[in-house]
Design a protein around this motif. Sequence first.
Motif, PDB file in Angstrom:
ATOM      1  N   PHE A 244      13.396  25.665  47.848  1.00  0.00           N
ATOM      2  CA  PHE A 244      13.974  25.770  49.185  1.00  0.00           C
ATOM      3  C   PHE A 244      13.618  27.106  49.833  1.00  0.00           C
ATOM      4  N   MET A 245      13.715  28.201  49.074  1.00  0.00           N
ATOM      5  CA  MET A 245      13.415  29.522  49.621  1.00  0.00           C
ATOM      6  C   MET A 245      11.932  29.672  49.935  1.00  0.00           C
TER       7      MET A 245
ATOM      8  N   ARG B  27      -5.617  47.581  54.522  1.00  0.00           N
ATOM      9  CA  ARG B  27      -4.314  47.092  54.096  1.00  0.00           C
ATOM     10  C   ARG B  27      -4.496  45.949  53.109  1.00  0.00           C
ATOM     11  N   ALA B  28      -3.448  45.698  52.337  1.00  0.00           N
ATOM     12  CA  ALA B  28      -3.450  44.565  51.427  1.00  0.00           C
ATOM     13  C   ALA B  28      -3.052  43.324  52.186  1.00  0.00           C
ATOM     14  N   ALA B  29      -3.699  42.213  51.875  1.00  0.00           N
ATOM     15  CA  ALA B  29      -3.366  40.954  52.557  1.00  0.00           C
ATOM     16  C   ALA B  29      -2.133  40.363  51.935  1.00  0.00           C
ATOM     17  N   ALA B  30      -1.080  40.222  52.735  1.00  0.00           N
ATOM     18  CA  ALA B  30       0.168  39.625  52.243  1.00  0.00           C
ATOM     19  C   ALA B  30       0.002  38.120  52.191  1.00  0.00           C
ATOM     20  N   GLN B  31       0.679  37.515  51.231  1.00  0.00           N
ATOM     21  CA  GLN B  31       0.565  36.079  51.044  1.00  0.00           C
ATOM     22  C   GLN B  31       1.712  35.348  51.729  1.00  0.00           C
ATOM     23  N   PRO B  32       1.511  34.080  52.104  1.00  0.00           N
ATOM     24  CA  PRO B  32       2.572  33.315  52.759  1.00  0.00           C
ATOM     25  C   PRO B  32       3.835  33.186  51.912  1.00  0.00           C
TER      26      PRO B  32
ATOM     27  N   ILE C 295      10.525  34.910  47.082  1.00  0.00           N
ATOM     28  CA  ILE C 295      11.189  33.899  46.265  1.00  0.00           C
ATOM     29  C   ILE C 295      11.419  34.380  44.843  1.00  0.00           C
ATOM     30  N   ALA C 296      10.753  35.464  44.432  1.00  0.00           N
ATOM     31  CA  ALA C 296      10.942  35.984  43.072  1.00  0.00           C
ATOM     32  C   ALA C 296      12.328  36.573  42.880  1.00  0.00           C
ATOM     33  N   PHE C 297      13.075  36.775  43.977  1.00  0.00           N
ATOM     34  CA  PHE C 297      14.412  37.352  43.891  1.00  0.00           C
ATOM     35  C   PHE C 297      15.487  36.266  43.719  1.00  0.00           C
ATOM     36  N   PHE C 298      15.062  35.000  43.642  1.00  0.00           N
ATOM     37  CA  PHE C 298      16.032  33.909  43.584  1.00  0.00           C
ATOM     38  C   PHE C 298      15.905  33.136  42.267  1.00  0.00           C
TER      39      PHE C 298
ATOM     40  N   PHE D  86       7.533  33.873  57.529  1.00  0.00           N
ATOM     41  CA  PHE D  86       6.268  34.622  57.516  1.00  0.00           C
ATOM     42  C   PHE D  86       5.387  34.210  58.683  1.00  0.00           C
ATOM     43  N   ARG D  87       5.305  32.913  58.940  1.00  0.00           N
ATOM     44  CA  ARG D  87       4.445  32.436  60.030  1.00  0.00           C
ATOM     45  C   ARG D  87       4.974  32.879  61.396  1.00  0.00           C
ATOM     46  N   MET D  88       6.303  32.984  61.528  1.00  0.00           N
ATOM     47  CA  MET D  88       6.882  33.396  62.805  1.00  0.00           C
ATOM     48  C   MET D  88       6.727  34.890  63.050  1.00  0.00           C
ATOM     49  N   VAL D  89       6.928  35.686  61.999  1.00  0.00           N
ATOM     50  CA  VAL D  89       6.934  37.139  62.168  1.00  0.00           C
ATOM     51  C   VAL D  89       5.547  37.748  62.017  1.00  0.00           C
ATOM     52  N   CYS D  90       4.827  37.327  60.992  1.00  0.00           N
ATOM     53  CA  CYS D  90       3.528  37.935  60.703  1.00  0.00           C
ATOM     54  C   CYS D  90       2.419  37.186  61.431  1.00  0.00           C
TER      55      CYS D  90
END
Length: 281
Positions: free
Chosen positions: A241-242, A274-279, A231-234, A250-254
């Motif tokens: 919304f993003m 690995r680093a834990a990615a955030q939702p 969302i930082a790109f918007f 994220f929930r579907m893919v990761c």
Amino acid sequence: KMSNVVLIPSNPSEFPLLLTESKPIAKGFAGATLLLYVIGFFLPSSENVFAMKATNTYGSHSYVWNLVTAGFYNTSIFMALATAASFIIMSRFLNNWSSGDFFRFVLFSSTAVGIFTFVCQITMYLTSLNHKHLEYPVSGGYGILSAFIVVIKQRLPEEPIRIFGNSIEGLTAKYLPGIAVTLAAVLSLVGVAPVFTQTLCGAYFGWLYLRFFQRGDDGLRGDPSEDMSFIAFFPPSLKPFMQLVSSAAFRMVCTPGVQGLLDEITATSSGLPRAAAQPSS
């Protein structure tokens, strides 16, 4: 954060340092880009071999390598020089990356753009049954340049953008990907250059690699910082919304299964965590 970073020396006498301090793999990429341009200049039919054209990627030709070479094959001398120069400049800028890191990032970004472009051509043909969508050659370093711009955003998000030595108030490097994609959209809409898909995909896949796969200096996989969240790109008005869209994706893919597979591959190849990615990715 880094400040007063100069990607391109203002003193011409410093230009040789770009070559001497760049990685061998970057020089190889730059040399291959220029060589492909020369081949294309003297042998225009080579576009059928090196540019991404769906009818040549599959079928009787099966030039599957054009999924990779399309990003390095330029029909414009300006783009050939710009792409070659970007390898040298970014290699020096990313002095803490190994040659392997640089190689994987460039190859992943360029190949992913090629594959997505191929899928787009097939999809457009299936929806319109217009064979011209399969015959249109796509090439150029737009995706690679766009991916490098995301690297600059990651490293120097608050670095002011300077034009002719003067910074523009409020305009920093974190806005560069959005500016590049918007400019590509305008050029495509007015018919100057149809480069929107390559630029957008280059930015996305560059972000995807840095966000989830790139190894940091601490050995962790991915970059969970807020500056690299999706969302930082918007613009602020679109972020709520993003946030919903990115969280759902994220929930579907990761899923735990996907993350477990990635961890297993990582443990087998390097044994690093690995680093834990955030939702909010």
